[in-house]
Design a protein around this motif. Structure first.
Motif, PDB file in Angstrom:
ATOM      1  N   ASP A  99       0.850  -1.199   0.000  1.00  0.00           N
ATOM      2  CA  ASP A  99       0.000   0.000   0.000  1.00  0.00           C
ATOM      3  C   ASP A  99       0.884   1.248   0.000  1.00  0.00           C
ATOM      4  O   ASP A  99       1.666   1.452   0.926  1.00  0.00           O
ATOM      5  N   GLU A 103       0.144   9.601   4.361  1.00  0.00           N
ATOM      6  CA  GLU A 103      -1.202   9.485   3.800  1.00  0.00           C
ATOM      7  C   GLU A 103      -2.169   8.926   4.848  1.00  0.00           C
ATOM      8  O   GLU A 103      -3.352   9.241   4.857  1.00  0.00           O
ATOM      9  N   GLU A 104      -1.630   8.112   5.749  1.00  0.00           N
ATOM     10  CA  GLU A 104      -2.513   7.468   6.738  1.00  0.00           C
ATOM     11  C   GLU A 104      -2.801   8.400   7.911  1.00  0.00           C
ATOM     12  O   GLU A 104      -1.954   9.223   8.274  1.00  0.00           O
ATOM     13  N   GLN A 145      -6.588  -2.412  -3.642  1.00  0.00           N
ATOM     14  CA  GLN A 145      -7.174  -2.530  -2.286  1.00  0.00           C
ATOM     15  C   GLN A 145      -8.649  -2.951  -2.412  1.00  0.00           C
ATOM     16  O   GLN A 145      -9.515  -2.494  -1.675  1.00  0.00           O
ATOM     17  N   ARG A 170     -17.790   6.640   4.217  1.00  0.00           N
ATOM     18  CA  ARG A 170     -17.456   7.090   2.877  1.00  0.00           C
ATOM     19  C   ARG A 170     -18.579   6.737   1.904  1.00  0.00           C
ATOM     20  O   ARG A 170     -19.361   5.832   2.153  1.00  0.00           O
ATOM     21  N   ALA A 200     -11.015   3.414  -1.711  1.00  0.00           N
ATOM     22  CA  ALA A 200     -10.008   3.923  -0.769  1.00  0.00           C
ATOM     23  C   ALA A 200      -9.671   5.352  -1.192  1.00  0.00           C
ATOM     24  O   ALA A 200      -9.772   5.715  -2.368  1.00  0.00           O
ATOM     25  N   TYR A 201      -9.310   6.164  -0.211  1.00  0.00           N
ATOM     26  CA  TYR A 201      -8.842   7.506  -0.595  1.00  0.00           C
ATOM     27  C   TYR A 201      -7.330   7.459  -0.820  1.00  0.00           C
ATOM     28  O   TYR A 201      -6.663   6.474  -0.471  1.00  0.00           O
ATOM     29  N   HIS A 229      -4.298  -3.183   4.179  1.00  0.00           N
ATOM     30  CA  HIS A 229      -4.342  -2.783   5.604  1.00  0.00           C
ATOM     31  C   HIS A 229      -4.326  -4.011   6.500  1.00  0.00           C
ATOM     32  O   HIS A 229      -4.884  -4.010   7.588  1.00  0.00           O
TER      33      HIS A 229
HETATM   34  O1  HGY Z   1      -8.116   4.453   4.217  1.00  0.00           O
HETATM   35  C1  HGY Z   1      -7.808   4.618   3.055  1.00  0.00           C
HETATM   36  O2  HGY Z   1      -8.631   4.699   2.179  1.00  0.00           O
HETATM   37  C2  HGY Z   1      -6.360   4.724   2.656  1.00  0.00           C
HETATM   38  O3  HGY Z   1      -5.932   3.491   2.184  1.00  0.00           O
HETATM   39  N1  HGY Z   1      -5.529   5.180   3.726  1.00  0.00           N
END
Ligand code: HGY
Ligand code: MN
Ligand code: MN
Ligand code: MN
Length: 427
Positions: free
Chosen positions: A103, A137-138, A208, A304, A373-374, A399
């Protein structure tokens, strides 16, 4: 006249798969948890090691490397018309607790390899090409997702928020940044990129999700990124002795949290669409003793949808539930903080077309799809035309330590990225 890509370019792209796999494996060792899991938190010692590793690889690829005040890292390959706005690509290398090693990493190491692939093919970029490793990003450490790309996209709101942001150990954001070597982290607005800084941004990422693998398709061309929101909630009650306080006298903050978690599921399931999702990934009880009635509960909600209005109405219903639970149970709703409630982003048509034709020229099957996923792309879309390229991952796992993409799929993604960047560079 517009220079054309040589017909043979697509057939001359070759990925150094052995070296790329080695880099992915080496990077995964910079982790606070043991293999096969990866945990790499913003500004931690392992994160600093990973940053140094990436900068070394960028330099070894002949990129000129710079970092901004919060640790977004940029590696540029100058084009022969360097005054034109560059084409950028990149992703992140931070990893949530007990996650996997692909990821984000595929979009950073893969982007640097895409540059190497183009160099080896003799391609000369017109617009410079720039690889970005985003600061983080997290949302793990400070509860803020896509912190680096939100700042690059010029979020004034985040500048104000970061001045008073601390992590779960009460370490202030600025102190954490400085401890990782970012001495002038307080100069946050220096991170903002002007509009037009790039002519486009393309991110390579594992899907993902299970679709590409299930349908046996090699490449995903992302058309839109779903709209994420996150909420921090706290309830407070009187607590007390688990034996001595009879049920009618209780106002149990733990049960209030449990009821709200089920209410999240209810509102999401009743939204009218399977595209609405909701998760309570953090639920903490205080004092956390078996024989003490929880006097405080803390829960964090992630919800989301690809439709922003539908997502917003779920957030409103969650708030109404929190209010009615607090009244009915006589507990105080001491916090209901919407940390972020972002709009979705649409990919740019020209970049979608470039990625589709690159896939075709490489004889790779592809499918247009949304990203649930964002990604940092969600925020880069605010300052430049954006696109994303997905590769399949094992059973859609992410994840979690079982996350896996084959080096063949990764190499396919790198080639599509390389050819897409080449097309955008001469545009
Ligand atoms: O949570 C998400 O969508 C990204 O993978 N952090
Ligand atoms: Mn992630
Ligand atoms: Mn990611
Ligand atoms: Mn992401």
């Amino acid at each position: 006249h517009e220079p054309q890509l040589s017909e043979s370019l697509s057939s001359s792209l070759s990925v150094d798969t052995q070296n790329l796999q080695k880099q992915i494996d080496e990077l995964s060792t910079f982790s606070d948890t043991s293999a096969p899991s990866v945990t790499r938190i913003l500004y931690s010692e392992k994160d600093v090691m990973s940053r140094r590793y990436i900068k070394n690889i960028m330099e070894a690829s002949g990129l000129s490397v710079r970092e901004d005040a919060v640790g977004n890292i940029f590696g540029q390959w100058s084009g022969y018309e360097p005054e034109l706005s560059p084409v950028s690509t990149g992703s992140h290398t931070d990893a949530i607790p007990y996650s996997g090693k692909y990821d984000g990493v595929v979009g950073v190491l893969g982007a640097i390899e895409a540059i190497n692939v183009l160099k080896r093919s003799g391609f000369k970029p017109k617009r410079s090409l720039e690889v970005i490793m985003f600061a983080s990003e997290e949302p793990t450490r400070f509860g803020i997702s896509c912190l680096g790309s939100r700042l690059l996209a010029g979020s004034e709101e985040l500048v104000q928020q970061l001045k008073k942001t601390v992590d779960s150990e009460n370490v202030a954001f600025f102190d954490a940044a400085k401890s990782a070597g970012y001495k002038n982290a307080e100069d946050l607005s220096s991170v903002f990129l002007k509009n037009g800084s790039y002519s486009g941004f393309v991110e390579l990422h594992i899907e993902q999700g299970p679709i590409l693998e299930e349908e046996g398709i090699s490449i995903g061309v992302v058309t839109a990124i779903a709209a994420p929101a996150s909420i921090k909630v706290e309830f407070e009650g009187n607590g007390g002795h688990a034996g001595a306080v009879l049920m009618p006298q209780r106002n149990d903050a733990g049960l209030a949290a449990a009821e709200l978690a089920l209410a999240v599921e209810k509102h999401v399931l009743e939204s009218g669409s399977v595209d609405t999702v909701g998760t309570v990934g953090i639920l903490e009880l205080h004092p956390g003793a078996i024989n003490s009635i929880p006097s405080k509960s803390h829960l964090e909600i992630d919800t989301r949808d690809i439709d922003e209005e539908r997502r917003n109405s779920v957030v409103d219903k969650i708030y109404q539930s929190a209010l009615s639970i607090s009244k009915r149970r006589g507990v105080k709703l001491s916090q209901f903080n919407i940390v972020n409630k972002d709009p979705p982003a649409l990919s740019d048509e020209l970049i979608i077309k470039a990625a589709e034709s690159a896939s075709r020229e490489l004889n790779l099957t592809y499918k247009k799809m949304i990203s649930r996923a964002y990604h940092d792309s969600l925020f880069m879309a605010r300052i430049t035309p954006m696109g994303m390229i997905f590769i399949p991952c094992y059973k859609g796992y992410s994840h979690k330590p079982e996350e896996y993409s084959s080096i063949t799929d990764i190499a396919n993604g790198v080639k599509v990225l390389a050819l897409t960047l080449a097309k955008l560079s001469i545009s």
